[in-house]
Design a protein around this motif. Structure first.
Motif, PDB file in Angstrom:
ATOM      1  N   ALA A  23       4.127  76.108  41.407  1.00  0.00           N
ATOM      2  CA  ALA A  23       3.056  75.980  40.415  1.00  0.00           C
ATOM      3  C   ALA A  23       2.409  74.611  40.503  1.00  0.00           C
ATOM      4  N   ILE A  79       0.097  74.544  43.367  1.00  0.00           N
ATOM      5  CA  ILE A  79      -1.135  75.269  43.050  1.00  0.00           C
ATOM      6  C   ILE A  79      -2.063  74.383  42.237  1.00  0.00           C
ATOM      7  N   GLY A  80      -1.475  73.619  41.310  1.00  0.00           N
ATOM      8  CA  GLY A  80      -2.272  72.739  40.474  1.00  0.00           C
ATOM      9  C   GLY A  80      -2.917  71.614  41.250  1.00  0.00           C
ATOM     10  N   LEU A  81      -2.224  71.120  42.277  1.00  0.00           N
ATOM     11  CA  LEU A  81      -2.771  70.011  43.067  1.00  0.00           C
ATOM     12  C   LEU A  81      -3.967  70.493  43.880  1.00  0.00           C
ATOM     13  N   ASP A  82      -4.788  69.536  44.250  1.00  0.00           N
ATOM     14  CA  ASP A  82      -6.001  69.887  44.981  1.00  0.00           C
ATOM     15  C   ASP A  82      -5.653  70.362  46.386  1.00  0.00           C
ATOM     16  N   GLU A  83      -6.117  71.532  46.730  1.00  0.00           N
ATOM     17  CA  GLU A  83      -5.751  72.072  48.047  1.00  0.00           C
ATOM     18  C   GLU A  83      -6.630  71.552  49.174  1.00  0.00           C
ATOM     19  N   GLU A  84      -7.638  70.740  48.824  1.00  0.00           N
ATOM     20  CA  GLU A  84      -8.449  70.093  49.857  1.00  0.00           C
ATOM     21  C   GLU A  84      -7.551  69.210  50.729  1.00  0.00           C
ATOM     22  N   GLU A 129       1.399  74.782  50.718  1.00  0.00           N
ATOM     23  CA  GLU A 129       1.120  76.023  50.004  1.00  0.00           C
ATOM     24  C   GLU A 129       1.415  77.240  50.850  1.00  0.00           C
ATOM     25  N   ASP A 181      -8.411  84.555  45.112  1.00  0.00           N
ATOM     26  CA  ASP A 181      -8.281  84.367  43.660  1.00  0.00           C
ATOM     27  C   ASP A 181      -7.163  85.230  43.109  1.00  0.00           C
ATOM     28  N   PHE A 190      -3.775  84.018  44.074  1.00  0.00           N
ATOM     29  CA  PHE A 190      -3.379  82.832  43.322  1.00  0.00           C
ATOM     30  C   PHE A 190      -2.931  83.180  41.914  1.00  0.00           C
ATOM     31  N   ILE A 191      -3.678  84.088  41.283  1.00  0.00           N
ATOM     32  CA  ILE A 191      -3.320  84.453  39.914  1.00  0.00           C
ATOM     33  C   ILE A 191      -1.963  85.132  39.887  1.00  0.00           C
ATOM     34  N   VAL A 228       0.664  82.557  40.105  1.00  0.00           N
ATOM     35  CA  VAL A 228       0.871  81.805  38.870  1.00  0.00           C
ATOM     36  C   VAL A 228       1.664  82.633  37.864  1.00  0.00           C
ATOM     37  N   LEU A 229       1.421  83.950  37.867  1.00  0.00           N
ATOM     38  CA  LEU A 229       2.097  84.813  36.900  1.00  0.00           C
ATOM     39  C   LEU A 229       3.607  84.869  37.104  1.00  0.00           C
ATOM     40  N   LEU A 273       5.450  82.560  37.091  1.00  0.00           N
ATOM     41  CA  LEU A 273       6.055  81.599  36.168  1.00  0.00           C
ATOM     42  C   LEU A 273       6.624  82.269  34.921  1.00  0.00           C
ATOM     43  N   ILE A 274       6.068  83.422  34.565  1.00  0.00           N
ATOM     44  CA  ILE A 274       6.552  84.103  33.371  1.00  0.00           C
ATOM     45  C   ILE A 274       8.035  84.435  33.502  1.00  0.00           C
ATOM     46  N   PHE A 333       2.922  76.824  27.322  1.00  0.00           N
ATOM     47  CA  PHE A 333       3.134  77.398  28.644  1.00  0.00           C
ATOM     48  C   PHE A 333       1.987  78.338  28.996  1.00  0.00           C
ATOM     49  N   LEU A 345      -4.280  76.817  34.903  1.00  0.00           N
ATOM     50  CA  LEU A 345      -4.080  76.890  36.347  1.00  0.00           C
ATOM     51  C   LEU A 345      -4.960  77.989  36.945  1.00  0.00           C
ATOM     52  N   LEU A 405      -8.539  76.869  36.928  1.00  0.00           N
ATOM     53  CA  LEU A 405      -8.808  75.912  38.007  1.00  0.00           C
ATOM     54  C   LEU A 405      -9.058  76.654  39.312  1.00  0.00           C
ATOM     55  N   LYS A 406      -8.220  77.671  39.580  1.00  0.00           N
ATOM     56  CA  LYS A 406      -8.344  78.428  40.825  1.00  0.00           C
ATOM     57  C   LYS A 406      -9.594  79.314  40.811  1.00  0.00           C
TER      58      LYS A 406
END
Lengths: 639, 639
Positions: free
Chosen positions: A359, A362-367, A375, A392, A395-396, A399-400, A402-403, B135, B142, B145-146
């Motif tokens: 996570a 993902i938050g950090l800049d992927e540039e 990643e 997209d 990525f989502i 992130v999910l 994390l639940i 959370f 996140l 951002l994406k």
């Protein structure tokens, strides 16, 4: 067939996308043809019902009457509209407002009708509070007129401040929604700090106290109605079970006590649940007939429905596929080591840590190329980055994950459980919202279409600055680039209504006459005061039930029996996240049976147990038929 | 003395008006002198307590420790501040934050401490929901951002949209308060209509569901805590009554059952309530001793406290003064006719109509001479229109007469009753709010003072357009003329905080660093999530109790006895608005006694009756002392 009915309803509702004012314009003949097909389908269904159901029952059912009226009115409107358009006259498709009512009145819309009934029952009480609330707003407006009207204050637009009574009433009504706070106060505050006392009083009394009263009334009625529904449901079920018992009973030799034998009971269970395993069936019987008599009395028989509603999962004690194919490999020390590692508590923690690190990446800049490479280690998709859209979604989904982390923390379980339970009900609420939004969108489109225009950002039109309406020149509405908030098609209408629901952004009242204000106030009453409060009341109740009803209150005689028979051997189950949820009973050496206890129960189920004490008195009354079991249309799933 | 303590506390709190940044600037020596006087008063009070109360009890009471620490720290801060200012250094009066805590820790602040205890007890549960909520916000940020970060979208200010993670978190947090809706959505919505799905999901989950969870948790804890408090209170009272009984009892001749005689009881009642009339006293005795034995047992004796808490009003059946002075005039046919008219129901309606017509005239423009003259007929003041201010007050008083109209409608009584009952508790809440606002205002003033300036409307300064801060050039904050929303003195700080409470107008975050955001989020958590929810929970509970607890549930043995003795002869009372509220008992021909029944009871009283069934089991246990009756500081009113 059930799906087909819903498909026709959805097509009928979706027609608004293609009718004028349209998102995707289609000629009138095309939309009309589709509508005629839909309406014919509903007509055919009604004719079918009329043939199947006794005549007097059919005509007494308000659902059928509603559908017949709606279909008839739609046909009439369609004819008039077609005729007027063909001769070049102005015409309004007024019957479009009726379309969502089909969703309510089909036999399958039981939940939705219940929601509407609950609203109808709460209406008288809500109206008393509303009258008093409006009285308070009117009195405060009168005070405001006297306090501020003569001071020559100006609003930010340069118009006179608080001089017209009806304007004040509207402004103060909007203040209740907090949408124009603090704008409405600023001129008075700039004049003298003491005038804020007026607004503080107003906010405390109307914004906080009266809005809480609305919530209280809705909550109270919601609970009362829910309790009554549950009562009726349990009563009806008991009545039917008593009837079944009187059909199946045999008189026992010695005492004359009517009983049902195991053979008959087994036969019945097989008919009700054809897929039930013999082990499961024997387990249920042993719970009911705990003294091993070979027959059960009326009290035990009636509990069958409750017993069947407890979810029991059969876990076959099957060996792992690898154990079957490669027994030596499965039992090797490496394999055993891996199995131990995977079953260890630390493995779960390490896995959670990896998700968390992921996570952060993902938050950090992927540039950044280093991050970008890192990643890749987390993305397990082979297809690679093909297009923005897929990316997209991926990525989502990542992130999910994390639940999962949150769910492993015990304290959060009650909250998550409530969230999960709310799920199915949100479907009912969203239907309710769609019905109300649709009606308001249809009316709104007829009233306000074309008043506000949206221009693409690269447009060079001079109208762009004020959304194509000179009345909006220099207003905050245009300055904040709200032009896309208009009633020019169904989709944008729905989004404006959503914004009105969240915080009542009523800038569009500037561009049109007083009808916009009435529209706005009506929408606020229906959606915010009633529907949103019902939603909040539902969440309050679901959460409180989940938090306050602990297991000891819930353990009915049935569950106690299961525990007495030591079938619920939760304490013997080893630690492990997937198993924690269940309690396992190894029964009759025929396999593993899981008794699936609270935590997965629905709110209705919990409520039934809470209200069960009230139901005890009227227990097994087989003569008296429950009042409101009326003959209902056959649902497709019961055929 | 009690008043004196509050006067010193209020003076101490009010010092913020005169200290830098001040509303009315006073020199440092003046404010310091006043503060030293206040602090000395508190010190004297503490010394007095330390002399009166046993040493170990005094040092175990956290209230005393708190006050000593606050006073000491204030003295230290005052010294340091004076020294630094005298030598020209920069200094902060940090101890001002502690001042409102004096309000909490004085012995008389019992209600306020209870409110704080209730908050402290709810904190762990709130924090679990808050963690999950944060959370959810972080995960949504996140995703945002994406989804939006790489599309090069621009906000209305022209800055990049959703590119910095922390900015997104803050924006989405603010969306929960609905303050930046729909602004935060507009760039995404203008780009594609499908992105609204993200915001709809966010609003449903976070704005509606999680905010309801907070309300549910606060409501649940509030109720639980209230129940426990009531339980302790009733237990303590029963314990004391049992002790009193064991002191006063005499053993009855025959059975050996301990009893209290009427003579002793009368003596006791006279001591407890010196102003009680003999008729009232005899009535109470006859309720307790319903078999006319001349003595009562323990059970009846313990009920004395409950009996005394029922308000009984003695209405002397005195003749009308006119009847005494001019009996012939009073009994004339004209007088009788007037009395009949006044007592008639229609008179009330006509009177109400006059009030309503009056309100309409107030609403109409008084510039109109006809209306202005008509108004004179309603204004009964002899002094006439002297100044604008008096006129305003008179008008408001006249408008308030309308409340009389509403109160005469039966359906509204429950709502009005709730409103009246909330009254005293609003005082506690306003103290709570003042404590929290004061602390935030002190911190806010140190952080943000002078960042935003307000210019009088006739000022010619070029800074006026952007509130004296170039950072605000062209922002909505300046455009909407929000310049007076600043932290430049205590009063405007309080008003900004009020606005933040209602709808979080956080424009001031633009002019300063990240601390403003933290300040804003903290304030939102403390005030909106916790305190406002407690207020809503209180109103919900008060309203539900008023609505759902009907009389039959409430009639305890005491009230039943009164009814059995036919003292509650409500049915014989003639119709009439002022009498409707009461039920009259004509008792012993000594005058009229009114039993003042529900409708005037406090929420606590109602709750006591609701929870009384729980208390029955532990009934009359005179040995066991209730746990938490600790030695408390003597309150002045009990001396």
């Amino acid at each position: 067939m059930q799906t087909l009915v819903y498909v026709f309803i959805i097509i009928n509702l979706a027609l608004a996308l293609f009718e004028d004012p349209a998102v995707v314009p289609l000629p009138i003949w095309a939309t009309s043809t589709i509508e005629i097909i839909c309406l014919s389908a509903f007509t055919v269904r009604m004719v079918h019902y009329a043939k199947v159901i006794p005549r007097d029952k059919f005509w007494k059912d308000p659902k059928n009457i509603c559908i017949i009226v709606i279909v008839t009115l739609s046909f009439i409107d369609l004819t008039i509209y077609g005729a007027l358009k063909a001769t070049g006259y102005f015409a309004i498709r007024w019957s479009r407002v009726l379309r969502p009512l089909l969703l309510v009145n089909v036999t399958e819309g039981r939940q939705l009708r219940r929601a509407f009934r609950s609203i109808r029952n709460a209406l008288p009480q809500i109206s008393y509070v509303f009258l008093l609330f409006m009285f308070s707003v009117l009195v405060f407006s009168l005070m405001a007129l006297k306090l501020f009207g003569k001071r020559g204050l100006l609003t930010i637009d340069g118009s006179p401040y608080f001089t017209d009574y009806l304007d004040i009433v509207f402004d103060l009504y909007v203040l209740v929604t907090t949408a124009n706070s603090p704008d409405v106060m600023m001129p008075a505050y700039n004049y003298s700090v003491f005038f804020t006392i007026f607004f503080i009083l107003y906010i405390v009394i109307n914004t906080y106290t009266f809005m809480s009263f609305f919530l209280a009334v809705v909550y109270n009625n919601y609970k009362k109605y829910l309790k009554e529904e549950v009562r009726q449901l349990v009563k009806a079920r008991r009545f039917k079970m008593c009837r079944a018992f009187s059909l199946l009973r045999e008189t026992c030799g010695e005492g004359g006590e009517p009983v049902v034998t195991q053979a008959k009971w087994n036969h019945l269970v097989k008919l009700v649940k054809p897929n039930i395993s013999i082990a499961h069936q024997e387990l249920l019987w042993s719970v009911l007939d705990d003294q091993n008599k070979g027959h059960i009395g009326k009290f035990a028989f009636v509990q069958l429905a409750d017993l069947l509603s407890i979810q029991v999962i059969t876990v076959k004690s099957q060996p792992h596929p690898i154990q079957i194919c490669f027994p030596s490999m499965y039992n090797s020390s490496v394999s055993r080591f891996i199995r131990n590692v995977v079953h260890h508590r630390m493995f779960v923690y390490v896995y959670d840590l990896i998700i968390l690190v992921n996570a952060v990446f993902i938050g950090l800049d992927e540039e950044n190329p280093v991050v970008s490479n890192a990643e890749w280690d987390f993305v397990l998709y082979a297809g690679g980055y093909t297009s923005r859209q897929i990316l997209d979604i991926v990525f989502i989904l990542r992130v999910l994950r994390l639940i999962r982390l949150v769910d492993s923390i015990k304290r959060f379980r009650a909250i998550i459980n409530t969230l999960i339970k709310i799920g199915p009900t949100i479907l009912t609420f969203s239907q309710l919202i769609v019905v109300v939004y649709y009606i308001f969108a249809m009316v709104g489109m007829e009233l306000f279409k074309g008043k506000v225009q949206f221009f693409e950002p690269n447009s060079t039109s001079p109208d762009q600055e004020y959304c194509g309406n000179p009345l909006l020149k220099g207003t905050t509405f245009a300055k904040l680039n709200y032009c896309k908030n208009n009633f020019n098609n169904v989709v944008s209408s729905f989004i404006v209504l959503l914004e009105l629901t969240v915080v009542n952004q009523c800038g569009f009242t500037a561009v049109t006459h007083v009808s916009a204000r009435i529209f706005f106030v009506l929408f606020h009453i229906v959606v915010v005061i009633i529907i949103i409060n019902i939603f909040v009341a539902f969440i309050l109740e679901a959460f409180l039930v989940e938090y306050t009803v602990d297991k000891s209150d819930l353990q009915t005689s049935l569950e106690k029996k299961i525990e007495e028979l030591e079938l619920n051997v939760q304490q013997y189950v080893p630690f492990g996240p997937p198993i924690k949820l269940f309690s396992i009973a190894s029964f009759l050496i025929k396999g593993l049976l899981l008794f699936y206890f609270p935590g997965s129960r629905t709110v209705d189920g919990l409520l039934q147990r809470m209200f069960e004490t009230d139901l005890r008195t009227e227990d097994f009354n087989e003569e008296e038929e429950p009042e409101n079991i009326s003959f209902s249309n056959p649902a497709f799933d019961s055929v």
